[in-house]
Design a protein around this motif. Sequence first.
Motif, PDB file in Angstrom:
ATOM      1  N   TRP A 196     -17.356  -0.779   3.356  1.00  0.00           N
ATOM      2  CA  TRP A 196     -18.027   0.219   2.528  1.00  0.00           C
ATOM      3  C   TRP A 196     -19.463   0.449   2.974  1.00  0.00           C
ATOM      4  O   TRP A 196     -19.973   1.569   2.907  1.00  0.00           O
ATOM      5  CB  TRP A 196     -17.983  -0.193   1.065  1.00  0.00           C
ATOM      6  CG  TRP A 196     -18.398   0.902   0.133  1.00  0.00           C
ATOM      7  CD1 TRP A 196     -19.511   0.961  -0.642  1.00  0.00           C
ATOM      8  CD2 TRP A 196     -17.677   2.122  -0.109  1.00  0.00           C
ATOM      9  NE1 TRP A 196     -19.540   2.135  -1.353  1.00  0.00           N
ATOM     10  CE2 TRP A 196     -18.425   2.855  -1.042  1.00  0.00           C
ATOM     11  CE3 TRP A 196     -16.479   2.639   0.379  1.00  0.00           C
ATOM     12  CZ2 TRP A 196     -18.015   4.104  -1.504  1.00  0.00           C
ATOM     13  CZ3 TRP A 196     -16.070   3.881  -0.080  1.00  0.00           C
ATOM     14  CH2 TRP A 196     -16.835   4.599  -1.007  1.00  0.00           C
TER      15      TRP A 196
ATOM     16  N   ILE B 150      -5.141  -2.302  -1.478  1.00  0.00           N
ATOM     17  CA  ILE B 150      -5.428  -1.295  -2.495  1.00  0.00           C
ATOM     18  C   ILE B 150      -4.680  -0.008  -2.154  1.00  0.00           C
ATOM     19  O   ILE B 150      -4.774   0.496  -1.036  1.00  0.00           O
ATOM     20  CB  ILE B 150      -6.943  -1.007  -2.577  1.00  0.00           C
ATOM     21  CG1 ILE B 150      -7.709  -2.289  -2.910  1.00  0.00           C
ATOM     22  CG2 ILE B 150      -7.232   0.077  -3.606  1.00  0.00           C
ATOM     23  CD1 ILE B 150      -9.212  -2.136  -2.798  1.00  0.00           C
TER      24      ILE B 150
ATOM     25  N   ASN C 172     -10.754  -4.164  -7.813  1.00  0.00           N
ATOM     26  CA  ASN C 172     -10.673  -3.421  -6.554  1.00  0.00           C
ATOM     27  C   ASN C 172     -11.992  -2.726  -6.239  1.00  0.00           C
ATOM     28  O   ASN C 172     -12.459  -2.726  -5.093  1.00  0.00           O
ATOM     29  CB  ASN C 172      -9.547  -2.393  -6.621  1.00  0.00           C
ATOM     30  CG  ASN C 172      -8.170  -3.015  -6.583  1.00  0.00           C
ATOM     31  OD1 ASN C 172      -8.012  -4.172  -6.190  1.00  0.00           O
ATOM     32  ND2 ASN C 172      -7.162  -2.278  -7.001  1.00  0.00           N
ATOM     33  N   THR C 173     -12.587  -2.107  -7.257  1.00  0.00           N
ATOM     34  CA  THR C 173     -13.860  -1.413  -7.056  1.00  0.00           C
ATOM     35  C   THR C 173     -14.942  -2.382  -6.613  1.00  0.00           C
ATOM     36  O   THR C 173     -15.726  -2.092  -5.692  1.00  0.00           O
ATOM     37  CB  THR C 173     -14.279  -0.700  -8.352  1.00  0.00           C
ATOM     38  OG1 THR C 173     -13.257   0.226  -8.753  1.00  0.00           O
ATOM     39  CG2 THR C 173     -15.580   0.057  -8.164  1.00  0.00           C
TER      40      THR C 173
ATOM     41  N   SER D 240       0.797  -1.213   0.000  1.00  0.00           N
ATOM     42  CA  SER D 240       0.000   0.000   0.000  1.00  0.00           C
ATOM     43  C   SER D 240       0.836   1.272   0.000  1.00  0.00           C
ATOM     44  O   SER D 240       0.307   2.356  -0.199  1.00  0.00           O
ATOM     45  CB  SER D 240      -0.932   0.007   1.216  1.00  0.00           C
ATOM     46  OG  SER D 240      -0.169  -0.029   2.404  1.00  0.00           O
TER      47      SER D 240
ATOM     48  N   ALA E 167      -4.196   3.754  -1.914  1.00  0.00           N
ATOM     49  CA  ALA E 167      -5.063   4.926  -1.879  1.00  0.00           C
ATOM     50  C   ALA E 167      -4.320   6.074  -1.219  1.00  0.00           C
ATOM     51  O   ALA E 167      -3.432   5.856  -0.389  1.00  0.00           O
ATOM     52  CB  ALA E 167      -6.353   4.615  -1.121  1.00  0.00           C
TER      53      ALA E 167
ATOM     54  N   VAL F  14     -14.403  -3.406  -2.985  1.00  0.00           N
ATOM     55  CA  VAL F  14     -14.757  -2.335  -2.047  1.00  0.00           C
ATOM     56  C   VAL F  14     -16.274  -2.221  -1.903  1.00  0.00           C
ATOM     57  O   VAL F  14     -16.815  -2.187  -0.790  1.00  0.00           O
ATOM     58  CB  VAL F  14     -14.159  -0.993  -2.517  1.00  0.00           C
ATOM     59  CG1 VAL F  14     -14.766   0.174  -1.737  1.00  0.00           C
ATOM     60  CG2 VAL F  14     -12.651  -1.002  -2.358  1.00  0.00           C
TER      61      VAL F  14
ATOM     62  N   THR G  92      -8.685   5.311   3.697  1.00  0.00           N
ATOM     63  CA  THR G  92      -7.388   5.008   3.081  1.00  0.00           C
ATOM     64  C   THR G  92      -6.725   3.822   3.760  1.00  0.00           C
ATOM     65  O   THR G  92      -6.189   2.922   3.095  1.00  0.00           O
ATOM     66  CB  THR G  92      -6.463   6.239   3.159  1.00  0.00           C
ATOM     67  OG1 THR G  92      -7.056   7.313   2.434  1.00  0.00           O
ATOM     68  CG2 THR G  92      -5.095   5.933   2.566  1.00  0.00           C
TER      69      THR G  92
ATOM     70  N   PHE H  16      -8.557   0.628   2.866  1.00  0.00           N
ATOM     71  CA  PHE H  16      -8.180   0.204   1.516  1.00  0.00           C
ATOM     72  C   PHE H  16      -6.807  -0.462   1.545  1.00  0.00           C
ATOM     73  O   PHE H  16      -6.589  -1.478   0.883  1.00  0.00           O
ATOM     74  CB  PHE H  16      -8.163   1.399   0.565  1.00  0.00           C
ATOM     75  CG  PHE H  16      -9.501   1.752  -0.018  1.00  0.00           C
ATOM     76  CD1 PHE H  16     -10.647   1.705   0.754  1.00  0.00           C
ATOM     77  CD2 PHE H  16      -9.615   2.154  -1.339  1.00  0.00           C
ATOM     78  CE1 PHE H  16     -11.885   2.036   0.227  1.00  0.00           C
ATOM     79  CE2 PHE H  16     -10.836   2.484  -1.890  1.00  0.00           C
ATOM     80  CZ  PHE H  16     -11.979   2.435  -1.102  1.00  0.00           C
TER      81      PHE H  16
ATOM     82  N   THR I 140      -7.381   6.201  -5.822  1.00  0.00           N
ATOM     83  CA  THR I 140      -6.772   4.877  -5.734  1.00  0.00           C
ATOM     84  C   THR I 140      -6.014   4.611  -7.028  1.00  0.00           C
ATOM     85  O   THR I 140      -6.299   5.222  -8.064  1.00  0.00           O
ATOM     86  CB  THR I 140      -7.813   3.766  -5.515  1.00  0.00           C
ATOM     87  OG1 THR I 140      -8.634   3.642  -6.691  1.00  0.00           O
ATOM     88  CG2 THR I 140      -8.706   4.070  -4.317  1.00  0.00           C
TER      89      THR I 140
END
Length: 271
Positions: free
Chosen positions: A139, A98, A129-130, A56, A100, A133, A90, A93, A118
Amino acid sequence: VGAAHLKNKPVFRDFFADVFFPPKSRRLLIAISFELLTDTLPPKMVLKLNFMSYNSLNYYGGNMTVITTNTQRPHPGKTKLQLNNMLEVTKAFGDMGITARVSRVVFGQNAGCLVFSTFSANFTEAMENTQRVFSSEMWSKVQMRLDDNPSSDIIMPLNLVRVAAGEMKPSHRVMNFRWYLMKKDKMSMAMEMFEEVKGMCEKVDVNPELLTPVTGDNMSSMIIAYGATSLEASGKAFDQMGMTEEFQSLLSRAAEVGELHYGWMTVPADQ
């Protein structure tokens, strides 16, 4: 043995220093394999490198970095709350693998706004990834918080941007963005000019990137981003480079390719 041998050759020295022995903030997992080509005389040993994943804290370089980004304006008196909320996301993630980061707009129409972004190596990874999330419990909690205690207004909704040239560097996160309206058939000319800009930027420690929108308004456009290590370094670089006859001549030619529509600057808000 092969890696150790190659490391001593000048052409590989910097590459191995940056990739095989990176500092903790630039960890990179690489799969290494050798292939023996027996159909040549003499047989050749070929080194293969497979770049597998970043942590990350790393960045994605190259021509296919995909960025998801949105911009929010904190409500009066809630800037600190909004920033803390974004930093919390962040971290979540990062726990999901991920990359971010959060930036603050300091100059331009949206000064004071916060930008959440991101970074993915390609479109497949960006969509994966989307999806992860949006289907996560984290989320769902974020959405509940937004409904119960909103602390900002969305200025630019979630959109996709692609890095068309250059690469992002975590050391150069003070960004000066210049947004040009441009027909897609002019893109090749813009790419040629970017190579000239890159040469000038290298002399003043500025990291340029060429960005193109994938979704959103003004699709016939491109953004050139100039990254510096600090606001002071950015100012010095543009005094030394931006005022030169060479750079001003380049800007005149750029005006024939596209129209300069908008400019803004951001600084890191997550450090």
